[in-house]
Scaffold this motif. Sequence first.
Motif, PDB file in Angstrom:
ATOM      1  N   ALA A   1       9.531   2.836 -11.942  1.00  0.00           N
ATOM      2  CA  ALA A   1      10.522   1.772 -11.734  1.00  0.00           C
ATOM      3  C   ALA A   1      11.243   1.979 -10.403  1.00  0.00           C
ATOM      4  N   LYS A   2      11.521   3.228 -10.040  1.00  0.00           N
ATOM      5  CA  LYS A   2      12.120   3.515  -8.735  1.00  0.00           C
ATOM      6  C   LYS A   2      11.186   3.082  -7.607  1.00  0.00           C
ATOM      7  N   LEU A   3       9.898   3.291  -7.780  1.00  0.00           N
ATOM      8  CA  LEU A   3       8.923   2.868  -6.779  1.00  0.00           C
ATOM      9  C   LEU A   3       8.946   1.356  -6.603  1.00  0.00           C
ATOM     10  N   VAL A   4       8.910   0.630  -7.711  1.00  0.00           N
ATOM     11  CA  VAL A   4       8.942  -0.839  -7.642  1.00  0.00           C
ATOM     12  C   VAL A   4      10.243  -1.302  -6.987  1.00  0.00           C
ATOM     13  N   GLN A   5      11.365  -0.684  -7.345  1.00  0.00           N
ATOM     14  CA  GLN A   5      12.652  -1.054  -6.748  1.00  0.00           C
ATOM     15  C   GLN A   5      12.668  -0.764  -5.248  1.00  0.00           C
ATOM     16  N   ALA A   6      12.098   0.350  -4.839  1.00  0.00           N
ATOM     17  CA  ALA A   6      12.044   0.689  -3.413  1.00  0.00           C
ATOM     18  C   ALA A   6      11.168  -0.299  -2.649  1.00  0.00           C
ATOM     19  N   LEU A   7      10.093  -0.777  -3.270  1.00  0.00           N
ATOM     20  CA  LEU A   7       9.270  -1.811  -2.630  1.00  0.00           C
ATOM     21  C   LEU A   7      10.062  -3.111  -2.513  1.00  0.00           C
ATOM     22  N   HIS A   8      10.788  -3.450  -3.565  1.00  0.00           N
ATOM     23  CA  HIS A   8      11.617  -4.657  -3.542  1.00  0.00           C
ATOM     24  C   HIS A   8      12.678  -4.585  -2.449  1.00  0.00           C
ATOM     25  N   ASP A   9      13.305  -3.430  -2.300  1.00  0.00           N
ATOM     26  CA  ASP A   9      14.399  -3.251  -1.345  1.00  0.00           C
ATOM     27  C   ASP A   9      13.921  -2.928   0.069  1.00  0.00           C
ATOM     28  N   ASN A  10      12.599  -2.882   0.272  1.00  0.00           N
ATOM     29  CA  ASN A  10      12.005  -2.557   1.579  1.00  0.00           C
ATOM     30  C   ASN A  10      12.446  -1.182   2.092  1.00  0.00           C
ATOM     31  N   ARG A  11      12.575  -0.229   1.163  1.00  0.00           N
ATOM     32  CA  ARG A  11      12.940   1.130   1.553  1.00  0.00           C
ATOM     33  C   ARG A  11      11.731   1.994   1.872  1.00  0.00           C
ATOM     34  N   LEU A  12      10.520   1.534   1.535  1.00  0.00           N
ATOM     35  CA  LEU A  12       9.305   2.289   1.835  1.00  0.00           C
ATOM     36  C   LEU A  12       8.547   1.706   3.014  1.00  0.00           C
ATOM     37  N   LEU A  13       8.486   0.404   3.076  1.00  0.00           N
ATOM     38  CA  LEU A  13       7.721  -0.288   4.108  1.00  0.00           C
ATOM     39  C   LEU A  13       8.532  -1.460   4.637  1.00  0.00           C
ATOM     40  N   ARG A  14       8.210  -1.874   5.841  1.00  0.00           N
ATOM     41  CA  ARG A  14       8.811  -3.097   6.365  1.00  0.00           C
ATOM     42  C   ARG A  14       8.279  -4.282   5.555  1.00  0.00           C
ATOM     43  N   PRO A  15       9.055  -5.356   5.446  1.00  0.00           N
ATOM     44  CA  PRO A  15       8.605  -6.513   4.659  1.00  0.00           C
ATOM     45  C   PRO A  15       7.226  -7.038   5.089  1.00  0.00           C
ATOM     46  N   GLN A  16       6.969  -7.108   6.392  1.00  0.00           N
ATOM     47  CA  GLN A  16       5.677  -7.627   6.840  1.00  0.00           C
ATOM     48  C   GLN A  16       4.529  -6.678   6.498  1.00  0.00           C
ATOM     49  N   THR A  17       4.798  -5.374   6.461  1.00  0.00           N
ATOM     50  CA  THR A  17       3.767  -4.407   6.070  1.00  0.00           C
ATOM     51  C   THR A  17       3.487  -4.520   4.579  1.00  0.00           C
ATOM     52  N   THR A  18       4.531  -4.632   3.777  1.00  0.00           N
ATOM     53  CA  THR A  18       4.357  -4.834   2.337  1.00  0.00           C
ATOM     54  C   THR A  18       3.532  -6.084   2.081  1.00  0.00           C
ATOM     55  N   GLN A  19       3.869  -7.166   2.754  1.00  0.00           N
ATOM     56  CA  GLN A  19       3.156  -8.429   2.591  1.00  0.00           C
ATOM     57  C   GLN A  19       1.685  -8.275   2.969  1.00  0.00           C
ATOM     58  N   ARG A  20       1.425  -7.659   4.114  1.00  0.00           N
ATOM     59  CA  ARG A  20       0.059  -7.564   4.613  1.00  0.00           C
ATOM     60  C   ARG A  20      -0.797  -6.604   3.789  1.00  0.00           C
ATOM     61  N   LEU A  21      -0.234  -5.484   3.342  1.00  0.00           N
ATOM     62  CA  LEU A  21      -1.039  -4.467   2.672  1.00  0.00           C
ATOM     63  C   LEU A  21      -1.011  -4.527   1.152  1.00  0.00           C
ATOM     64  N   LEU A  22       0.161  -4.743   0.560  1.00  0.00           N
ATOM     65  CA  LEU A  22       0.287  -4.634  -0.891  1.00  0.00           C
ATOM     66  C   LEU A  22       0.118  -5.949  -1.637  1.00  0.00           C
ATOM     67  N   THR A  23       0.573  -7.040  -1.058  1.00  0.00           N
ATOM     68  CA  THR A  23       0.567  -8.289  -1.819  1.00  0.00           C
ATOM     69  C   THR A  23      -0.565  -9.227  -1.453  1.00  0.00           C
ATOM     70  N   GLN A  24      -1.216  -9.024  -0.319  1.00  0.00           N
ATOM     71  CA  GLN A  24      -2.318  -9.881   0.097  1.00  0.00           C
ATOM     72  C   GLN A  24      -3.648  -9.206  -0.213  1.00  0.00           C
ATOM     73  N   PRO A  25      -4.576  -9.906  -0.873  1.00  0.00           N
ATOM     74  CA  PRO A  25      -5.892  -9.319  -1.141  1.00  0.00           C
ATOM     75  C   PRO A  25      -6.580  -8.892   0.161  1.00  0.00           C
TER      76      PRO A  25
END
Length: 157
Positions: free
Chosen positions: A58-82
Amino acid sequence: MNNTGVLTDSRIVANLAYGYHNYTFGEGNANEPLRNDTRELANYAGAGAVYSTVADLAKLVQALHDNRLLRPQTTQRLLTQPQQPGFVDYARGRPTIGFYHNDRTFSRPVLERRGSIDGFNSLLLTTPDFTTAVIILCNTDTGDLEKIGDAVFNALQ
């Protein structure tokens, strides 16, 4: 995330769950008694040696939500886009880096990550914006986490 890591032969992990199985989803059936797992999971590296808790995930998911691990554009490009166009049926989605993007099972897209090895089963379902998540960890192979997780996730919608 103090209760997450990779098993090694030289480290003792306090309160580590043990896997129990009767291969309900394999060659066995639910009527057979559960057995202790006898394999050395540390030999499975990322396929079975990673351990965690619901609270840490849950801490991991929250950190992804809060952009504490990756920049928003990196999260979008790597984690949420196939990363590949093909839908993988057994994983119910198209692979991203770390998840499977599932836009077929639910009324809205979901990122999924599941695992099962020697009596351990895990499930993490989250919306691509990481605002809603279902995390279930089980130390037997008798729980159908796909069915349970889908029901819980649908109840949250």
